[in-house]
Design a protein around this motif. Structure first.
Motif, PDB file in Angstrom:
ATOM      1  N   GLU A   1       0.833  -1.195   0.000  1.00 44.17           N
ATOM      2  CA  GLU A   1       0.000   0.000   0.000  1.00 44.17           C
ATOM      3  C   GLU A   1       0.871   1.249   0.000  1.00 44.17           C
ATOM      4  OE1 GLU A   1      -3.581   0.383   0.377  1.00 44.17           O
ATOM      5  OE2 GLU A   1      -3.428  -1.648  -0.412  1.00 44.17           O
ATOM      6  N   ARG A   2       0.369   2.278  -0.631  1.00 50.92           N
ATOM      7  CA  ARG A   2       1.063   3.562  -0.573  1.00 50.92           C
ATOM      8  C   ARG A   2       0.771   4.215   0.764  1.00 50.92           C
ATOM      9  NH1 ARG A   2       0.644   6.009  -6.680  1.00 50.92           N
ATOM     10  NH2 ARG A   2       2.034   4.454  -7.539  1.00 50.92           N
ATOM     11  N   LEU A   3       1.747   4.949   1.267  1.00 51.80           N
ATOM     12  CA  LEU A   3       1.573   5.627   2.544  1.00 51.80           C
ATOM     13  C   LEU A   3       0.693   6.860   2.376  1.00 51.80           C
ATOM     14  CD1 LEU A   3       5.242   5.415   3.864  1.00 51.80           C
ATOM     15  CD2 LEU A   3       3.308   3.983   4.503  1.00 51.80           C
ATOM     16  N   GLN A   4       0.024   7.209   3.457  1.00 46.22           N
ATOM     17  CA  GLN A   4      -0.858   8.376   3.477  1.00 46.22           C
ATOM     18  C   GLN A   4      -0.407   9.307   4.602  1.00 46.22           C
ATOM     19  OE1 GLN A   4      -3.310   8.738   1.200  1.00 46.22           O
ATOM     20  NE2 GLN A   4      -2.763   6.754   0.338  1.00 46.22           N
ATOM     21  N   PRO A   5      -0.691  10.616   4.483  1.00 48.13           N
ATOM     22  CA  PRO A   5      -0.385  11.528   5.586  1.00 48.13           C
ATOM     23  C   PRO A   5      -1.019  11.023   6.883  1.00 48.13           C
ATOM     24  CG  PRO A   5      -0.948  12.775   3.629  1.00 48.13           C
ATOM     25  CD  PRO A   5      -1.239  11.320   3.319  1.00 48.13           C
TER      26      PRO A   5
ATOM     27  N   ASP B   1       0.144   8.406   8.556  1.00 46.55           N
ATOM     28  CA  ASP B   1       0.668   7.059   8.799  1.00 46.55           C
ATOM     29  C   ASP B   1       2.006   7.160   9.525  1.00 46.55           C
ATOM     30  OD1 ASP B   1      -1.442   5.988   7.335  1.00 46.55           O
ATOM     31  OD2 ASP B   1      -0.217   5.459   5.584  1.00 46.55           O
TER      32      ASP B   1
ATOM     33  N   TYR C   1       7.387   1.272   1.799  1.00 51.79           N
ATOM     34  CA  TYR C   1       6.957   2.642   1.507  1.00 51.79           C
ATOM     35  C   TYR C   1       6.064   2.725   0.261  1.00 51.79           C
ATOM     36  CZ  TYR C   1       9.663   5.004   5.092  1.00 51.79           C
ATOM     37  OH  TYR C   1      10.130   5.469   6.297  1.00 51.79           O
TER      38      TYR C   1
ATOM     39  N   SER D   1       9.489   8.117  -5.896  1.00 56.74           N
ATOM     40  CA  SER D   1       8.583   8.606  -4.860  1.00 56.74           C
ATOM     41  C   SER D   1       9.341   9.440  -3.835  1.00 56.74           C
ATOM     42  CB  SER D   1       7.951   7.418  -4.115  1.00 56.74           C
ATOM     43  OG  SER D   1       7.448   6.454  -5.001  1.00 56.74           O
TER      44      SER D   1
ATOM     45  N   VAL E   1       8.714  10.800   0.294  1.00 54.13           N
ATOM     46  CA  VAL E   1       7.898  10.811   1.500  1.00 54.13           C
ATOM     47  C   VAL E   1       8.534  11.785   2.484  1.00 54.13           C
ATOM     48  CG1 VAL E   1       7.027   9.430   3.437  1.00 54.13           C
ATOM     49  CG2 VAL E   1       7.151   8.428   1.136  1.00 54.13           C
TER      50      VAL E   1
ATOM     51  N   ARG F   1       3.757  14.047   4.035  1.00 52.67           N
ATOM     52  CA  ARG F   1       3.360  14.006   2.620  1.00 52.67           C
ATOM     53  C   ARG F   1       3.927  12.745   2.009  1.00 52.67           C
ATOM     54  NH1 ARG F   1       2.578  19.584   0.579  1.00 52.67           N
ATOM     55  NH2 ARG F   1       2.793  20.918   2.387  1.00 52.67           N
ATOM     56  N   ALA F   2       3.173  12.188   1.052  1.00 55.55           N
ATOM     57  CA  ALA F   2       3.644  11.012   0.314  1.00 55.55           C
ATOM     58  C   ALA F   2       3.323  11.249  -1.154  1.00 55.55           C
ATOM     59  CB  ALA F   2       2.960   9.743   0.821  1.00 55.55           C
TER      60      ALA F   2
ATOM     61  N   TYR G   1       3.945  10.040  -5.116  1.00 60.83           N
ATOM     62  CA  TYR G   1       4.336   8.891  -5.930  1.00 60.83           C
ATOM     63  C   TYR G   1       4.344   9.254  -7.407  1.00 60.83           C
ATOM     64  CZ  TYR G   1       3.837   6.235  -1.662  1.00 60.83           C
ATOM     65  OH  TYR G   1       4.002   5.770  -0.389  1.00 60.83           O
TER      66      TYR G   1
END
Length: 155
Positions: free
Chosen positions: A3-7, A9, A104, A123, A125, A135-136, A138
């Motif tokens: 999964e992509r990271l989100q603010p 996390d 990540y 990407s 992060v 912030r993430a 991609y």
């Protein structure tokens, strides 16, 4: 593909070898903001441009409280050649088994010229002082990306 990271996390902690074989840990930067950027390969045109942009803006970023760590699947020896050839000042770390890239969300399916393959997704992060994702970003472009980050962070 992870999964992509989100603010908000928690940024996955890591310890990886740098260009000289010294261990670099995200947790060692607690109390400072860290820009962790992921790139496909040292000594390639796009990755060189991006690493040089970060190096050129390192004093500005450091003055605003940011450390910069570049992560690629290259071996430490190749990172050393890359750093020396381009006079890079950013910390470059090796993730040859791609565990950190995967954690990540920076490793996964890509498409190039109609072919699908697995690879590094360029990407960035931004991790805050507490180790949380601020912030993430991609699928970023190598050119102009650092200027955009500086602008977005209000530096």
């Amino acid at each position: 593909m992870s999964e992509r990271l989100q603010p908000g996390d928690v940024a996955p902690d890591f310890t990886l070898p740098d260009a000289d074989g010294n261990e670099v840990s995200l947790s060692a930067h607690k109390g400072r903001k860290v820009i962790v950027y992921f790139y496909p390969a040292a000594l390639t045109p796009g990755c060189t441009k991006q690493a040089c942009d970060f190096t050129d803006n390192l004093d500005l970023l450091a003055g605003a409280g940011y450390d910069v760590i570049g992560v690629s699947p290259d071996q430490p020896e190749k990172l050393g050649k890359f750093r020396d050839k381009e006079n890079l000042k950013v910390t470059l770390v090796a993730d040859p088994d791609k565990k950190v890239l995967d954690a990540y969300g920076a490793y996964g399916e890509k498409m190039n010229y109609g072919k699908t393959y697995m690879g590094v997704i360029r990407s960035t992060v931004v991790v805050d002082e507490e180790g949380k994702v601020e912030r993430a970003l991609y699928n970023v472009r190598a050119t102009g990306h650092v200027a955009k980050i500086i602008k977005d962070l209000g530096i």
